[in-house]
Design a protein around this motif. Structure first.
Motif, mmCIF file in Angstrom:
data_model
loop_
_atom_site.group_PDB
_atom_site.id
_atom_site.type_symbol
_atom_site.label_atom_id
_atom_site.label_comp_id
_atom_site.label_asym_id
_atom_site.label_seq_id
_atom_site.Cartn_x
_atom_site.Cartn_y
_atom_site.Cartn_z
ATOM 1 N N GLN A 86 6.792 1.021 -5.363
ATOM 2 C CA GLN A 86 6.990 -0.397 -4.643
ATOM 3 C C GLN A 86 5.767 -1.355 -4.756
ATOM 4 N N GLN A 87 4.592 -1.079 -5.242
ATOM 5 C CA GLN A 87 3.596 -1.857 -5.645
ATOM 6 C C GLN A 87 2.981 -1.588 -7.084
ATOM 7 N N PRO A 88 3.798 -2.048 -7.820
ATOM 8 C CA PRO A 88 3.300 -1.734 -9.388
ATOM 9 C C PRO A 88 2.091 -2.380 -9.751
ATOM 10 N N GLU A 142 9.420 12.136 -3.735
ATOM 11 C CA GLU A 142 8.931 11.089 -2.517
ATOM 12 C C GLU A 142 7.857 11.513 -1.537
ATOM 13 N N TRP A 143 6.576 11.148 -1.705
ATOM 14 C CA TRP A 143 5.847 11.731 -0.572
ATOM 15 C C TRP A 143 5.049 10.361 0.102
ATOM 16 N N ILE A 190 -1.929 5.520 5.041
ATOM 17 C CA ILE A 190 -1.689 6.716 4.586
ATOM 18 C C ILE A 190 -0.070 7.044 4.732
ATOM 19 N N ALA A 191 0.639 6.035 5.467
ATOM 20 C CA ALA A 191 2.255 6.249 5.447
ATOM 21 C C ALA A 191 2.882 5.643 4.401
ATOM 22 N N THR A 192 1.967 4.959 3.269
ATOM 23 C CA THR A 192 2.635 4.334 2.229
ATOM 24 C C THR A 192 3.214 5.184 1.447
ATOM 25 N N PRO A 193 4.715 4.999 1.094
ATOM 26 C CA PRO A 193 5.543 6.018 0.225
ATOM 27 C C PRO A 193 5.044 5.981 -1.408
ATOM 28 N N ILE A 194 4.999 7.192 -1.820
ATOM 29 C CA ILE A 194 4.428 7.260 -3.331
ATOM 30 C C ILE A 194 5.495 8.226 -3.895
#
Length: 210
Positions: A86-88, A142-143, A190-194
């Protein structure tokens, strides 16, 4: 029936606390002294653990307890690749890779784990003449950064570094702040999806029918 065996009481307690089918049991035990009768088991499997075993003793146990035609299957995975799709434009992957390399270079990293990364179990002498391997499986998940930190902080090499360097402060908190700070939009913290991609490998060997 399926039996889960571990040397750690806390791991057995964790497994028992989770929902599981009635035909699954958990018990304390060792890979080198399996709690099973001779020629009684169809499948022995180990996930990211066999590199800690005394392999000669473990394989002797596999020969003892497996039925004719039974299989021992050992699998593990390499360090995952991590990205923030989402943040390339962020520096997240770059900072993560630098951190992985830093800990991998530390003397606290167990040689057994280093060997997994290098050989991928290709240095194993499997217990039976019939064997095969598969390196083609990749697991994509997806974490969140929070989950990544929880998993990463449990790794033996990281735990060893923390124990040996108490003067470094809260190493995991520092890493968390570095990764969040590398995002182009750190608002979710830290809730940012990766996205986590783990390359797996498995080696399998079948006991002869006769």
């Amino acid at each position: 029936m399926f039996a889960g065996i571990d040397v750690s009481e806390s791991m057995i307690a964790e497994a028992l606390a989770r929902p599981h089918p009635d035909n699954v049991s958990f018990q304390l035990g060792q890979a080198e002294a399996l709690p099973a009768e001779d020629d009684s088991v169809d499948l022995i499997t180990s996930a990211s653990a066999s590199h800690y075993f005394d392999r000669d003793r473990f394989f002797a146990e596999a020969k003892r307890v497996l039925k004719p035609g039974g299989v021992v299957a050992l699998f593990a995975y390499l360090f995952p690749t991590v990205s923030c799709p989402q943040q390339p434009e962020s520096r997240f992957t770059e900072e993560y890779d630098k951190t992985i390399q830093f800990f991998a270079d530390q003397p606290t990293w167990p040689q057994t784990v280093a060997d997994v990364m290098k050989y991928r179990y290709s240095n194993y002498v499997m217990p039976f003449p019939e064997w095969t391997r598969d390196d083609t499986v990749t697991i994509d998940q997806e974490w969140t950064i929070e989950r990544l930190m929880a998993i990463y902080g449990s790794l033996p090499g990281v735990q060893g570094y923390i124990r040996e360097n108490p003067d470094k402060g809260d190493v995991m908190k520092q890493l968390e702040e570095t990764l969040v700070g590398s995002l182009s939009d750190p608002s979710k913290g830290i809730a940012t999806p990766i996205r986590v991609s783990s390359r797996s490998f498995i080696v399998m060997s079948r006991k002869p029918l006769v």
